[in-house]
Design a protein around this motif. Sequence first.
Motif, PDB file in Angstrom:
ATOM      1  N   TYR A  35       0.826  -1.210   0.000  1.00 23.91           N
ATOM      2  CA  TYR A  35       0.000   0.000   0.000  1.00 23.91           C
ATOM      3  C   TYR A  35       0.865   1.266   0.000  1.00 23.91           C
ATOM      4  O   TYR A  35       2.004   1.246   0.456  1.00 23.91           O
ATOM      5  CB  TYR A  35      -0.954  -0.036   1.202  1.00 23.91           C
ATOM      6  CG  TYR A  35      -1.822  -1.278   1.189  1.00 23.91           C
ATOM      7  CD1 TYR A  35      -2.851  -1.417   0.264  1.00 23.91           C
ATOM      8  CD2 TYR A  35      -1.572  -2.347   2.048  1.00 23.91           C
ATOM      9  CE1 TYR A  35      -3.632  -2.570   0.197  1.00 23.91           C
ATOM     10  CE2 TYR A  35      -2.343  -3.515   2.002  1.00 23.91           C
ATOM     11  CZ  TYR A  35      -3.370  -3.613   1.072  1.00 23.91           C
ATOM     12  OH  TYR A  35      -4.124  -4.766   1.012  1.00 23.91           O
ATOM     13  N   PHE A  91      -2.212  -8.670   2.582  1.00 27.73           N
ATOM     14  CA  PHE A  91      -3.595  -8.778   3.036  1.00 27.73           C
ATOM     15  C   PHE A  91      -3.835 -10.253   3.380  1.00 27.73           C
ATOM     16  O   PHE A  91      -3.710 -11.121   2.513  1.00 27.73           O
ATOM     17  CB  PHE A  91      -4.465  -8.324   1.859  1.00 27.73           C
ATOM     18  CG  PHE A  91      -5.865  -7.933   2.183  1.00 27.73           C
ATOM     19  CD1 PHE A  91      -6.156  -7.067   3.232  1.00 27.73           C
ATOM     20  CD2 PHE A  91      -6.920  -8.387   1.389  1.00 27.73           C
ATOM     21  CE1 PHE A  91      -7.472  -6.678   3.485  1.00 27.73           C
ATOM     22  CE2 PHE A  91      -8.223  -8.001   1.635  1.00 27.73           C
ATOM     23  CZ  PHE A  91      -8.499  -7.142   2.686  1.00 27.73           C
ATOM     24  N   TRP A 145      -8.044  -3.089   8.842  1.00 29.11           N
ATOM     25  CA  TRP A 145      -8.539  -1.896   8.162  1.00 29.11           C
ATOM     26  C   TRP A 145      -9.836  -1.479   8.839  1.00 29.11           C
ATOM     27  O   TRP A 145     -10.505  -2.326   9.450  1.00 29.11           O
ATOM     28  CB  TRP A 145      -8.838  -2.223   6.699  1.00 29.11           C
ATOM     29  CG  TRP A 145      -7.636  -2.525   5.872  1.00 29.11           C
ATOM     30  CD1 TRP A 145      -7.047  -3.741   5.693  1.00 29.11           C
ATOM     31  CD2 TRP A 145      -6.874  -1.590   5.101  1.00 29.11           C
ATOM     32  NE1 TRP A 145      -5.969  -3.618   4.858  1.00 29.11           N
ATOM     33  CE2 TRP A 145      -5.842  -2.310   4.472  1.00 29.11           C
ATOM     34  CE3 TRP A 145      -6.967  -0.214   4.875  1.00 29.11           C
ATOM     35  CZ2 TRP A 145      -4.899  -1.707   3.642  1.00 29.11           C
ATOM     36  CZ3 TRP A 145      -6.034   0.385   4.047  1.00 29.11           C
ATOM     37  CH2 TRP A 145      -5.011  -0.343   3.440  1.00 29.11           C
ATOM     38  N   GLN A 148     -15.523  -2.029   6.279  1.00 26.32           N
ATOM     39  CA  GLN A 148     -15.630  -1.823   4.831  1.00 26.32           C
ATOM     40  C   GLN A 148     -16.993  -1.243   4.438  1.00 26.32           C
ATOM     41  O   GLN A 148     -18.036  -1.723   4.868  1.00 26.32           O
ATOM     42  CB  GLN A 148     -15.399  -3.163   4.133  1.00 26.32           C
ATOM     43  CG  GLN A 148     -14.084  -3.830   4.548  1.00 26.32           C
ATOM     44  CD  GLN A 148     -12.868  -3.123   3.975  1.00 26.32           C
ATOM     45  OE1 GLN A 148     -12.634  -3.162   2.779  1.00 26.32           O
ATOM     46  NE2 GLN A 148     -12.086  -2.464   4.843  1.00 26.32           N
ATOM     47  N   ARG A 168     -14.992  -2.977  -8.375  1.00 25.18           N
ATOM     48  CA  ARG A 168     -13.579  -3.206  -8.034  1.00 25.18           C
ATOM     49  C   ARG A 168     -13.499  -4.144  -6.826  1.00 25.18           C
ATOM     50  O   ARG A 168     -14.145  -3.910  -5.807  1.00 25.18           O
ATOM     51  CB  ARG A 168     -12.908  -1.867  -7.706  1.00 25.18           C
ATOM     52  CG  ARG A 168     -11.440  -1.973  -7.304  1.00 25.18           C
ATOM     53  CD  ARG A 168     -11.240  -1.937  -5.800  1.00 25.18           C
ATOM     54  NE  ARG A 168      -9.922  -2.374  -5.400  1.00 25.18           N
ATOM     55  CZ  ARG A 168      -9.451  -2.323  -4.167  1.00 25.18           C
ATOM     56  NH1 ARG A 168     -10.176  -1.822  -3.202  1.00 25.18           N
ATOM     57  NH2 ARG A 168      -8.261  -2.792  -3.887  1.00 25.18           N
ATOM     58  N   TYR A 170     -10.769  -6.861  -4.260  1.00 25.59           N
ATOM     59  CA  TYR A 170      -9.383  -7.030  -3.811  1.00 25.59           C
ATOM     60  C   TYR A 170      -9.047  -8.439  -3.339  1.00 25.59           C
ATOM     61  O   TYR A 170      -7.906  -8.711  -2.969  1.00 25.59           O
ATOM     62  CB  TYR A 170      -9.014  -6.003  -2.735  1.00 25.59           C
ATOM     63  CG  TYR A 170      -9.965  -5.923  -1.537  1.00 25.59           C
ATOM     64  CD1 TYR A 170     -10.228  -7.024  -0.743  1.00 25.59           C
ATOM     65  CD2 TYR A 170     -10.560  -4.711  -1.193  1.00 25.59           C
ATOM     66  CE1 TYR A 170     -11.066  -6.945   0.349  1.00 25.59           C
ATOM     67  CE2 TYR A 170     -11.403  -4.609  -0.089  1.00 25.59           C
ATOM     68  CZ  TYR A 170     -11.654  -5.731   0.677  1.00 25.59           C
ATOM     69  OH  TYR A 170     -12.484  -5.643   1.765  1.00 25.59           O
ATOM     70  N   VAL A 190      -4.736  -1.333  -4.778  1.00 27.75           N
ATOM     71  CA  VAL A 190      -5.001   0.028  -4.288  1.00 27.75           C
ATOM     72  C   VAL A 190      -4.302   1.128  -5.118  1.00 27.75           C
ATOM     73  O   VAL A 190      -4.946   2.104  -5.495  1.00 27.75           O
ATOM     74  CB  VAL A 190      -4.650   0.149  -2.786  1.00 27.75           C
ATOM     75  CG1 VAL A 190      -4.635   1.612  -2.346  1.00 27.75           C
ATOM     76  CG2 VAL A 190      -5.657  -0.626  -1.951  1.00 27.75           C
ATOM     77  N   THR A 207     -14.601  -0.839   0.210  1.00 22.11           N
ATOM     78  CA  THR A 207     -13.300  -0.739   0.891  1.00 22.11           C
ATOM     79  C   THR A 207     -13.477   0.175   2.107  1.00 22.11           C
ATOM     80  O   THR A 207     -14.576   0.637   2.406  1.00 22.11           O
ATOM     81  CB  THR A 207     -12.192  -0.247  -0.061  1.00 22.11           C
ATOM     82  OG1 THR A 207     -10.925  -0.332   0.611  1.00 22.11           O
ATOM     83  CG2 THR A 207     -12.400   1.185  -0.518  1.00 22.11           C
ATOM     84  N   SER A 208     -12.377   0.430   2.831  1.00 18.59           N
ATOM     85  CA  SER A 208     -12.457   1.228   4.048  1.00 18.59           C
ATOM     86  C   SER A 208     -12.518   2.717   3.724  1.00 18.59           C
ATOM     87  O   SER A 208     -12.119   3.138   2.636  1.00 18.59           O
ATOM     88  CB  SER A 208     -11.217   0.964   4.892  1.00 18.59           C
ATOM     89  OG  SER A 208     -10.071   1.314   4.142  1.00 18.59           O
ATOM     90  N   THR A 211      -8.909   3.775   2.532  1.00 17.31           N
ATOM     91  CA  THR A 211      -8.564   3.603   1.120  1.00 17.31           C
ATOM     92  C   THR A 211      -9.429   4.513   0.249  1.00 17.31           C
ATOM     93  O   THR A 211      -8.950   5.055  -0.744  1.00 17.31           O
ATOM     94  CB  THR A 211      -8.701   2.122   0.717  1.00 17.31           C
ATOM     95  OG1 THR A 211      -7.773   1.370   1.520  1.00 17.31           O
ATOM     96  CG2 THR A 211      -8.376   1.896  -0.742  1.00 17.31           C
TER      97      THR A 211
END
Length: 326
Positions: A35, A91, A145, A148, A168, A170, A190, A207-208, A211
């Motif tokens: 990241y 991750f 993280w 989400q 999208r 991950y 990312v 995502t979070s 991000t």
Amino acid sequence: MKRVPRMICSLLVPFFVLSLAALAFAETWDMPTPYPDATFHTVNIIQFAEDVKQATGGKLEIKVHSAGSLFKHPEIKNAVRGGQVPIGEFFVSLLSNENAVFGADSQPFLATNYDDAAKLWAAQKPIIAPLLERQKLMALFSVPWPPQGLYTKKEINTVDDLKGIKFRTYNATLEKFANTAGAAPTQVEVPDIPQAFSTGRVEAMITSPSTGANSKAWDFVEYFTDIQAWVPKNIVVVNKSAFDKLDKDVQTAVLEAAKTAEMRGWEMSKKETAEKIAIMKENGMNIVTPNAELMDGLKKVGDSMLADWKEAAGKDGEALLQGYMK
Ligand code: PCA
């Protein structure tokens, strides 16, 4: 005339001997991470490296290579396993293709807040640590993280609203989630998020707030729906034989710094959640509390996925869930 250079030489000799000795003791570890620098995980790891350097008086220096610059994210684990690098971050749930237990923290609506995430980690760690050990990897620390959330161009009121949207993802679990909800998943790392949106490869993501805000989500979506679906984690692992080669005092320093980094990381993560949601709001995004119909629909997707996960995770999965529910 001749005496001066000779004097300089004799003055320099002890200096060279000393620096050679220092070099022989000092070690540098290259550490790939996935990241970007501004990510709190990366900030935490850079502090971890600094702590190790301080505690060992420079005997071990960890050089962080962020944003997939040394190894791409999907290659980091094997790079550490194969000894190309002694340490790395990734991750955790990326390893769910090896064993479903690695994916526990990405199961929708299994652990959705920090207390539950901590319980889940306490139950997951003793199960995944031996699996990593078999690959000569040692788990050093793991940091979550923020919960989400859902990023979209339009308001989302039901699961049906996600149908056909280019999504999208991950990891394999999120890909399955998107497929089950009728969306069209595409894996994007990312650092590539802004470009994937601007070129139209994707139009939504989960995502979070970290991000989302770091990717400047307001440039490409209007809605953040705070579904708090799961709390996934990163993990830092070290190659066991590289660790064993360190002096005892250096090993202790690494383990101590790891413990501190895990505690600091969890606190950083908690702080991030509200801070980054506020930044998204300041930049004009609509921050939406999901309605009951949407949440019911998403939880149904989660229930069917958990049933499949239990089957895939077998005895280890059962033990993990039992530990978690205790
Ligand atoms: N950020 C990472 C993993 C989970 C998160 O919040 C990502 O979007 O890939």
